[in-house]
Every structure is written in C-alpha cells, then in structure tokens.
Design an enzyme around this catalytic site. Structure first.
Site, PDB file in Angstrom:
ATOM      1  CG  HIS A   7      -0.762   0.258   2.726  1.00  0.00           C
ATOM      2  ND1 HIS A   7       0.034   1.121   3.272  1.00  0.00           N
ATOM      3  CD2 HIS A   7      -0.066  -0.978   3.415  1.00  0.00           C
ATOM      4  CE1 HIS A   7       0.013   0.878   4.378  1.00  0.00           C
ATOM      5  NE2 HIS A   7       0.287  -0.671   4.424  1.00  0.00           N
ATOM      6  CD  GLU A  61      -2.735  -1.549   5.452  1.00  0.00           C
ATOM      7  OE1 GLU A  61      -2.485  -2.543   6.194  1.00  0.00           O
ATOM      8  OE2 GLU A  61      -2.571  -0.573   5.406  1.00  0.00           O
ATOM      9  CG  ASP A  75       2.669  -3.478   5.574  1.00  0.00           C
ATOM     10  OD1 ASP A  75       2.567  -2.842   5.947  1.00  0.00           O
ATOM     11  OD2 ASP A  75       0.267  -3.759   4.830  1.00  0.00           O
ATOM     12  CG  HIS A 104       0.893   3.291  12.810  1.00  0.00           C
ATOM     13  ND1 HIS A 104      -0.680   3.310  12.576  1.00  0.00           N
ATOM     14  CD2 HIS A 104       1.047   2.478  11.447  1.00  0.00           C
ATOM     15  CE1 HIS A 104      -1.056   2.827  11.853  1.00  0.00           C
ATOM     16  NE2 HIS A 104       0.125   2.012  10.483  1.00  0.00           N
TER      17      HIS A 104
END
Length: 351
Positions: A66, A208, A231, A315
């Site tokens: 993604h 995603e 990923d 993240h």
C-alpha cells in the site's frame, strides 16, 4: 533511480489515505521502464504488469504494497487562526505533540502542533496524556489568511526528512508501507534478470490504513491465481515480547496463520533455503491486517502469502527499516515467482 532513492522520495512525499495521487507520478515513472503495462483503476490503485513467457496460458500473480500513509485532516479553523484537526488512520496522539507538520492546502504550509503549556495545566491534567482534540496546529496566520489557503478536509502530514542511520538502516515517515512499494520496485529489477512464466501484477494500493480498500477492488479486477502482500512487521526492541516481533537485519518475516495458504508458504520457505536468503517466521493466527486479508477473501478466495519487512516504531514519524531486509524481501519474491509454473501450481494449492 535506485531503490533507496525511490524510498527516500516516497517517504518525503505525501500520500495520506484518500490523497495517494500525490505520489502517482513518482511510482509510475520508476516502474515505467520495467513494466509492460501500467494502469490506474477507479479507486486509484496503480497496477503495473510485467508479462511472463507463457503467452498461451499465463498464471497471474499479484504483488501488493500500500502506498497510502497515516496522517491528519483539517477539522475546524478557530477565530484566532488555529487549526483543529483529526486523524486519518491509526495515530497515537502521544507521538504528535510538538511535531512540525505540513498542511496541504492551496499550497504547502508549515506549522507546528501545540497545546496548553504544562505551567498552565490544572493539577488533574498534568499526569494525563493530551488528547488530539485538545491540540491545535499553528501556521502563524490570522483566520482571514488561513481561510484563503486552507479548506476543511485538507490533509496534513508530519514534516520529517528521510535519513540514513548507521550501517544499512534508514529512518523516515510512512515507511509503512512505502518500504513495501520500494521492495516491489527492487523485485521487478530482480525479475528482469530471471525467466518467469507468470504474468506479475505489481499493485501500489490505496486506503489500506483506513480499511484495506484498494486491495479489495484491485484483487477483484485482476483475479489472480496467487496473491502476495508485502507490508511491514513489528521490529524487535527490548520492551516488546520476542514472540510478537521479528528481528531487524535477519530477512523478511514469512507469515504463518489462517490468512496464509500452506502450500505456498512451504514453497517460499523452500526457495529461501535454496538461495540462502535469510527469513523469519511471523505468527499471525487470525487476519494479518494487511492487503493479504483482502486478497484472501475476494471473489471465491485467492491463495495468499504475506511477507513482512521488519520495522521499528510503527505509525510514528521515525520508522526504521534495514535496507538489507528490503532487498532480501525483493530477492525472495523474484525467485519465488520464477519458480511457479503451470505444471506445479495445482500441486502447490492443494491442502
């Protein structure tokens, strides 16, 4: 363009979920000399086909990573010009206070995320994490000027420059999952040196981070015989449990679990051993939370694999990967694709 240069440009770019088109030209330009055909579908996925040598009855293998990233969005503009915002995707508010940002309005606007100083907080507030709704973005303009340049719904990204650390490790924002896009690029370079029967669809998917949306639609369109999601996985650090992480510098994680077709998993491990490519086992008993989840349950079901590049501090704006892990992911993909033929496919897919 080499793979690290592409990754740097992707990381420094902006492609918040729903606004991925900002990196379309970069990805298409990189793959253009190596793919036979490139299209963009109605949702925004970029589908890049590299044809195999079996023109009569080609196998279709779909590789996805993604290209969207987590980010922020303008929610409201205060009378004093401060911008209130919300999140797009999974952002931990504790990681964004005091960060520099770019508000992508009519032009890119530099700002900072601020909140009430600790000196002015009530005693009950001091020991509590500050909520996102209590933060503001200050771009330095009064409301009238802000309204000229910024609209409700404009995306916002953390301002962070891609950097090289010690050895082969690099740091940047949104390496989840632009490292996967870069691995696809490295893999198509590797495939150009190999003979492969399968038609390979490299797909840079959208959205995603907000529901694996692009993988659903692109998989439905392609209807591949095999789907492989690239990923990132949780890179080990001292405070994390060993069984929940994969180590940096030791190759990609090969997922084992209900999302994964066991025959294909055994084959890719066999390939890793044959070509001395380092790998790790990543245990995921349920859905992987990656594009692989969408692939597996599209149409009547797609036999699926998932490869994870170890990544630390997921993240946040300081994600770290090891470039050797990325390259080994790409190499493993290329040799696996080259090993799949019409003669052995049916046997691999048997349970």
């Amino acid at each position: 363009m080499d793979t690290k240069e592409l990754l740097e440009k992707l990381s420094n770019g902006s492609s918040v979920s729903g606004f991925e088109h900002k990196v379309n030209d970069l990805i298409i330009s990189a793959f253009n000399n190596h793919a036979d055909h490139i299209t963009t579908d109605k949702l925004g996925n970029i589908i890049m086909l590299k044809k195999g040598v079996n023109n009569h009855d080609p196998i279709k293998i779909m590789i996805s990573a993604h290209m969207d990233e987590i980010g922020l969005m303008v929610k409201y503009i205060e009378d004093n010009g401060f911008i209130r915002f919300t999140n797009i995707g999974g952002i931990d508010p504790r990681t964004i206070l005091g960060q520099e940002v770019v508000v992508h309005g009519k032009e890119d606007l530099f700002g900072i995320i601020g909140s009430k100083p600790p000196h002015l907080q009530e005693p009950s507030e001091i020991d509590r994490a500050i909520k996102m709704e209590d933060m503001i973005i200050d771009i330095g303009f009064p409301k009238e000027k802000v309204l000229e340049l910024v609209n409700i719904g404009d995306p916002i990204t953390i301002k962070r420059e891609f950097k090289t650390l010690q050895g082969d490790r690099v740091m940047g924002k949104s390496l989840d999952d632009k490292a996967g896009v870069a691995a696809m690029y490295e893999s198509i370079l590797e495939l150009s040196k190999l003979k492969h029967e399968a038609d390979v669809y490299f797909v840079a998917t959208v959205q995603e981070e907000v529901g694996i949306r692009g993988a659903f639609t692109s998989t439905y369109k392609i209807n591949p015989d095999i789907g492989i999601a690239i990923d990132v996985g949780f890179g080990s650090t001292p405070e994390l449990q060993k069984g929940s992480t994969i180590d940096m510098g030791k190759g990609p994680g090969i997922t084992i679990g209900g999302n994964i077709q066991p025959g294909l998993r055994n084959k890719i491990i066999e390939i890793a051993k044959k070509y001395n490519i380092p790998y790790q086992i990543e245990v995921t008993p349920g859905p992987t939370g990656t594009d692989g989840r969408a692939m597996q349950i599209t149409r009547e079901g797609i036999p699926t694999l998932c490869l994870s590049i170890p990544l630390r501090y997921m993240h946040t704006s300081v994600e770290i990967i090891d470039m050797e892990d990325l390259k080994n992911t790409a190499k493993l993909l290329a040799f696996f694709i080259a090993s799949i033929t019409r003669d052995n496919l049916e046997g691999l897919l048997c349970y």
